[in-house]
Design a protein around this motif. Structure first.
Motif, PDB file in Angstrom:
ATOM      1  N   ALA A  82      -8.302   2.243   2.188  1.00 44.81           N
ATOM      2  CA  ALA A  82      -8.653   2.807   3.487  1.00 44.81           C
ATOM      3  C   ALA A  82      -8.539   4.320   3.423  1.00 44.81           C
ATOM      4  O   ALA A  82      -7.746   4.860   2.642  1.00 44.81           O
ATOM      5  N   HIS A 125      -9.296  -5.714   2.420  1.00 40.37           N
ATOM      6  CA  HIS A 125      -7.955  -5.208   2.728  1.00 40.37           C
ATOM      7  C   HIS A 125      -7.696  -5.139   4.238  1.00 40.37           C
ATOM      8  O   HIS A 125      -6.702  -4.538   4.656  1.00 40.37           O
ATOM      9  N   ARG A 126      -8.561  -5.742   5.011  1.00 42.41           N
ATOM     10  CA  ARG A 126      -8.351  -5.729   6.456  1.00 42.41           C
ATOM     11  C   ARG A 126      -7.278  -6.740   6.847  1.00 42.41           C
ATOM     12  O   ARG A 126      -6.956  -7.655   6.103  1.00 42.41           O
ATOM     13  N   TYR A 144       0.826  -1.206   0.000  1.00 47.19           N
ATOM     14  CA  TYR A 144       0.000   0.000   0.000  1.00 47.19           C
ATOM     15  C   TYR A 144       0.859   1.255   0.000  1.00 47.19           C
ATOM     16  O   TYR A 144       1.959   1.280   0.558  1.00 47.19           O
ATOM     17  N   THR A 156     -13.971   6.877   8.971  1.00 48.43           N
ATOM     18  CA  THR A 156     -12.796   6.017   8.797  1.00 48.43           C
ATOM     19  C   THR A 156     -13.289   4.676   8.282  1.00 48.43           C
ATOM     20  O   THR A 156     -14.220   4.096   8.844  1.00 48.43           O
ATOM     21  N   VAL A 201     -11.880   0.846   6.323  1.00 43.22           N
ATOM     22  CA  VAL A 201     -10.967  -0.064   5.629  1.00 43.22           C
ATOM     23  C   VAL A 201     -11.838  -1.058   4.877  1.00 43.22           C
ATOM     24  O   VAL A 201     -12.721  -1.688   5.468  1.00 43.22           O
ATOM     25  N   LEU A 256      -4.360  -1.088   8.420  1.00 40.13           N
ATOM     26  CA  LEU A 256      -4.560   0.133   7.650  1.00 40.13           C
ATOM     27  C   LEU A 256      -5.330   1.185   8.440  1.00 40.13           C
ATOM     28  O   LEU A 256      -5.099   2.392   8.273  1.00 40.13           O
ATOM     29  N   GLY A 257      -6.265   0.751   9.289  1.00 41.09           N
ATOM     30  CA  GLY A 257      -7.008   1.707  10.097  1.00 41.09           C
ATOM     31  C   GLY A 257      -6.090   2.519  10.994  1.00 41.09           C
ATOM     32  O   GLY A 257      -6.203   3.752  11.072  1.00 41.09           O
TER      33      GLY A 257
END
Length: 335
Positions: free
Chosen positions: A250, A275-276, A176, A269, A271, A280-281
């Motif tokens: 995200a 893509h979890r 990412y 917010t 994600v 990323l959060g």
């Protein structure tokens, strides 16, 4: 008492309503939102694309003592509408709130909506007994979900930020690209941010109410940015883009208001589900907080809200140092 339509061009009435809203929030919120009069007027006059609003004012002896707003989505979630009610503290318990709720319910029914939604803020520990909740229950509303309002003292300790940044970078690897933008993301990211924002209402827990995806477009996004510029707000957005696909995986937004020189508001917010597991959060939140420290080092806190049934985002906030300050009860009335 008379219930009259709100004329959004009536400066005198809007300035009086600013006083009503300020006094109402001062007794209804643990940390009342501070706004300038100019910011309030521009907020009330703004209409987000794809949404229709109807507003009325309760008037006693020529002066406003309360007001009500109903928001009707016109592209999605057409079975629902949101409402907002403020009653001047010295006029509570005199039928003002009841008259305004009657009006809101009439508007919802007239528009063919099946559900009227609103929020009631209560101090921690008062969710079962607070007077505002009891008022809503007497009117036939039920609690559909509970969000926890948290505040993060600023600045966050350097070692805490560095550790979360390190762990997030390890989990992300080279998959990412993380970027931060002020007053809107560049054109090439706008569709991706809109797509992510539109599914936020799906992925965040909403109790026993089901929602459709929202429908913000790139043009709508620019309209929102222009409104923020008009009100003097600064928005900071961190985005994580999946390098292989180019998808916005995200994002998170911070909103820096003009009316309160100390607080910042955490907005959406998200994600994407696929893509979890890459932290990323945490990555986008830390990146945004670092940019915030550069842009507005005088700010003293960030305020956020998360459903209590959202353990992943709750844990991120706890790890960063957010502390609970109040609760927000989402109330619904079905017709």
């Amino acid at each position: 008492m008379d219930i009259i339509p709100l004329d959004h061009d009536d400066d005198v009435m809007l300035k009086e309503l600013f006083g009503v809203a300020t006094r109402s929030e001062s007794v209804s919120r643990v940390q009342p939102i501070q706004r300038t009069e100019d910011e309030f007027l521009k907020m009330v006059r703004f209409s987000f694309p794809g949404e229709r609003e109807e507003s009325v004012v309760a008037v006693v002896d020529g002066s406003p003592v309360g007001w009500a707003r109903v928001f009707f989505p016109e592209r999605d979630n057409l079975d629902k509408c949101w409402s907002h009610l403020e009653v001047d503290p010295q006029h509570r318990g005199k039928g003002v709130g009841t008259a305004l709720v009657d009006w809101m319910e009439q508007q919802a029914r007239a528009a063919g909506r099946d559900m009227l939604l609103t929020e009631v803020f209560v101090p921690v520990g008062d969710r079962e007994s607070h007077a505002d909740r009891e008022f809503a229950l007497r009117r036939g509303f039920t609690v559909s979900s509970i969000e926890i309002v948290r505040s993060l003292p600023l600045p966050v300790a350097d070692d805490v930020m560095a550790e979360h940044e390190r762990r997030a970078a390890e989990a992300m690897g080279d998959l990412y690209e993380l970027t931060v933008h002020v007053d809107g993301v560049p054109d090439e990211l706008r569709q991706g941010v809109c797509d992510a924002s539109n599914r936020l209402i799906l992925d965040a827990p909403t109790g026993d109410v089901e929602f459709e995806p929202e429908s913000m477009t790139v043009d709508d996004y620019e309209t929102l940015l222009q409104h923020l510029r008009d009100t003097g707000r600064t928005m900071v957005t961190a985005v994580a883009v999946h390098r292989e696909s180019g998808v916005v995986a995200a994002y998170t937004d911070l909103s820096i208001p003009t009316g309160d020189p100390h607080v910042v508001f955490q907005w959406g917010t998200l994600v994407l589900p696929e893509h979890r597991g890459h932290r990323l959060g945490m990555a986008v939140k830390v990146a945004n907080l670092e940019e915030l420290a550069r842009l507005a080092p005088e700010r003293r806190s960030v305020q956020t809200m998360n459903d209590e049934q959202n353990p992943w985002m709750v844990q991120i906030n706890k790890d960063l140092g957010f502390a609970i300050i109040e609760e927000a009860l989402t109330m619904k009335k079905a017709f």
